[in-house]
Design a protein around this motif. Sequence first.
Motif, short mmCIF file in Angstrom:
data_model
loop_
_atom_site.label_atom_id
_atom_site.label_comp_id
_atom_site.label_asym_id
_atom_site.label_seq_id
_atom_site.Cartn_x
_atom_site.Cartn_y
_atom_site.Cartn_z
N THR A 93 68.60 29.75 90.67
CA THR A 93 69.71 28.56 91.11
C THR A 93 69.07 27.26 90.32
OG1 THR A 93 69.65 29.65 93.21
CG2 THR A 93 70.10 27.15 93.19
N SER A 94 70.03 26.32 89.82
CA SER A 94 69.54 25.26 89.13
C SER A 94 69.25 24.25 90.11
CB SER A 94 70.79 24.74 88.29
OG SER A 94 71.96 24.55 89.05
N TYR A 95 68.53 23.52 89.93
CA TYR A 95 68.37 22.29 90.68
C TYR A 95 68.53 20.82 90.15
CZ TYR A 95 63.82 21.34 87.97
OH TYR A 95 63.24 21.29 87.17
N ILE A 96 68.93 21.06 88.76
CA ILE A 96 69.15 19.76 88.09
C ILE A 96 70.27 20.27 87.27
CG2 ILE A 96 67.69 20.20 86.34
CD1 ILE A 96 67.10 16.98 85.91
N SER A 97 71.38 19.10 87.13
CA SER A 97 72.60 19.37 86.11
C SER A 97 71.94 19.44 84.72
CB SER A 97 73.55 18.27 86.56
OG SER A 97 74.09 18.31 87.85
N GLY A 98 72.62 20.10 83.98
CA GLY A 98 72.43 20.02 82.41
C GLY A 98 72.51 21.40 81.79
N GLU A 99 71.92 21.52 80.61
CA GLU A 99 71.96 22.47 79.67
C GLU A 99 70.72 23.37 80.02
OE1 GLU A 99 72.20 21.33 75.86
OE2 GLU A 99 74.44 21.00 75.59
#
Length: 217
Positions: A93-99
Motif C-alpha cells: 500500500t502506497s502512503y505517498i503519491s509519486g513514482e
Amino acid sequence: MKSKLIGFLMNFWISFSLALYFHMGEREEKCIIEDIPSDTLVVGNYKVQRWDLHTHDFLESAPGLGMFVTVTSPTGEVLLSKLYGPQGTFTFTSYISGEHIICFQSNSTRFVVIAGSKLRIHLDIRVGEHFLDESAIQAKDKVNEVNIRLENLIEQIHHVTREQEYEREREEKFRKTSEETNSNILWWAIVQTLILISVGIWQIKSLRDFFISKKLV
C-alpha cells in the motif's frame, strides 16, 4: 442484468491493470516505475519462465528459482523486500503519491559465466483494486450480500477520489513548472535584448571614435 453491467463497468474503470512481460538475465535486476496515488492498494502477480538451451524455448516454469521483489517509495523508503517462488503474488500500500520503483532479481547463486540463462517475467500489476470474496458472499443472505457489495463500492469511490486528487496535484505541479519555464524564457529574452542593444551601442560608439580619430568626420 443492468446492475451487473454497471458493476462491471465500475470495476473496469476504477481499477488500473498493467499486464506485460520482459526478459532479464539470471543474475540481472530489472525495475519498473509505477506512478501511484497515496493510500492505494497495489497487487502484483508474476510468473518466471527459464530459457531451455536444448529446446530453444522458454519452459513453462522455473522450478527451484526464487525471485526477490523490492518496492521503493518516492522518498527512497523500502516498502517491500521479500523472496518469493518462481510464481507468486505481492501486495503493498502506497502512503505517498509519486513514482514507486518495483524491482525483480532472481536468487540464482550460479557464477555469472555459468548463469547465462535468460528469464521471461510475466507481470500483472493491479492498482487500486479491491477484491470481493465470492465464497463469503454466497454464504450470506441477500441483505448481507448487498451490504458487502455496497462497502466494496464505497472503497472504490474513495479510491477514485484519491486518484482525482492526485491528478489535480500533478496538474498543479505541471502548471507551476510551465509558469516558471515561461517566466525564465521571458527574462532570458529580455537579457538577450539588452545585450544586443548594448553591443549595438558599443559598436556605434567604436565606429564613431574610429572615424573621429581618422578625421573622416
